[in-house]
Design a protein around this motif. Structure first.
Motif, PDB file in Angstrom:
ATOM      1  N   GLU A 168       0.825  -1.200   0.000  1.00  0.00           N
ATOM      2  CA  GLU A 168       0.000   0.000   0.000  1.00  0.00           C
ATOM      3  C   GLU A 168       0.866   1.259   0.000  1.00  0.00           C
ATOM      4  N   GLU A 171       2.202   1.867  -3.405  1.00  0.00           N
ATOM      5  CA  GLU A 171       1.182   2.471  -4.261  1.00  0.00           C
ATOM      6  C   GLU A 171       1.052   3.961  -3.964  1.00  0.00           C
ATOM      7  N   LYS A 174       4.095   5.712  -5.370  1.00  0.00           N
ATOM      8  CA  LYS A 174       4.002   5.914  -6.815  1.00  0.00           C
ATOM      9  C   LYS A 174       3.081   7.088  -7.134  1.00  0.00           C
TER      10      LYS A 174
END
Length: 297
Positions: A168, A171, A174
């Motif tokens: 997580e 993510e 990113k």
């Protein structure tokens, strides 16, 4: 009940070279009453030295006595084949039961059997102590292993949670990285742009001229009219590249204000003679001329 008693006794098995010796040993065992006096059971007397047969019959014994003339080749072969961590192998020495005419003395046979068993039993007891020590160590090791296994399983679960959180976070990273790249692209030339500093207009006026700002509105109007580079005035503040730039502009405005105020009567009279009209009041939407002479009339 008999089975439990048998299992609690020391199981001895005797390997001899032939039937004649086996019969003598059997009689001697019965005479010395091992089970009654020593809690020892001679469960088998094996009249053979064939390895395969002996291995089958001797399996599971606590003590194995091998008949022979000392530690000869036969003894060594059987010892290597039969010895385990859970038994003891002793010698039933024929040399100790043969008398001068090379016959076997029954009384000496009983004594040799008893001595051989006693020696082997002592060794077996020491072996049991070692086995119990190893068992205790094994129990401790097993306990530690189980604890480590529990810790390992717990770490596996925690690792799964951490892996999910890491996924997580990656993510989110990113997404943040993408936003940063967009921001970087948008403001790539930010260091090449002119960055303005903001100052309180009244405080800066007081600092520059040691007097209160009497008419902020006229400073704002002058700045909006002449639009100097990188100078913004409004809402009680002045923005400039630096404090010195801001003060420089205020000095220009102040000089203009002083000039207009000192010549306001002459300018008003010249304006009346020329136009013979009343000068309109200053309004927000008034089209202000580009000269200081009639800028605030």
């Amino acid at each position: 009940m008999e089975t439990e008693n048998h299992e609690s006794k020391i199981d001895v098995r005797i390997i001899v070279s032939g039937l004649d010796v086996a019969q003598l040993v059997s009689k001697a065992v019965n005479n010395i009453q091992l089970e009654r006096d020593y809690n020892i059971v001679v469960s088998s007397i094996i009249p053979t030295v064939e390895v395969d047969i002996v291995k089958k019959v001797a399996s599971g014994a606590d003590i194995l006595l091998i008949g022979g003339y000392g530690h000869d080749e036969t003894f060594n072969i059987l010892f290597n084949e039969l010895k385990t961590d859970f038994n003891h192998i002793g010698l039933f020495d024929y040399n100790n039961i043969i008398i001068e005419d090379e016959s076997i003395d029954a009384h000496l046979a009983e004594k040799e059997i008893l001595n051989s068993i006693i020696k082997s039993t002592l060794s077996y007891s020491l072996n049991l102590i070692n086995i119990h020590t190893l068992e205790n160590k094994l129990i401790k090791v097993t306990h530690n292993y189980n604890n480590l296994l529990d810790d390992y399983n717990q770490l596996i679960k925690e690792n799964e949670v951490i892996s999910q959180e890491n996924k997580e976070l990656m993510e989110d990273f990113k997404e943040i990285k993408s936003d940063f790249e967009d921001f970087k692209l948008r403001y790539n030339d930010i260091y090449s742009r002119d960055i303005l500093e903001i100052f309180n207009l009244e405080e800066l006026w007081q600092e520059a001229f040691r007097q209160d700002l009497a008419d902020m509105e006229r400073v704002i109007i002058a700045t909006e009219k002449f639009k100097p580079d990188n100078i913004i005035v409004g809402q009680g503040y002045i923005a400039a590249e630096s404090k010195s730039k801001a003060i420089e502009w205020l000095k220009i405005v102040r000089t203009a204000l002083i000039f207009v105020d000192d010549n306001s009567d002459d300018l008003k009279r010249d304006s009346d003679d020329a136009d013979e009209v009343k000068v309109p009041e200053v309004r927000d939407d008034y089209d202000i001329p580009d000269t200081f002479e009639n800028f605030w009339d």
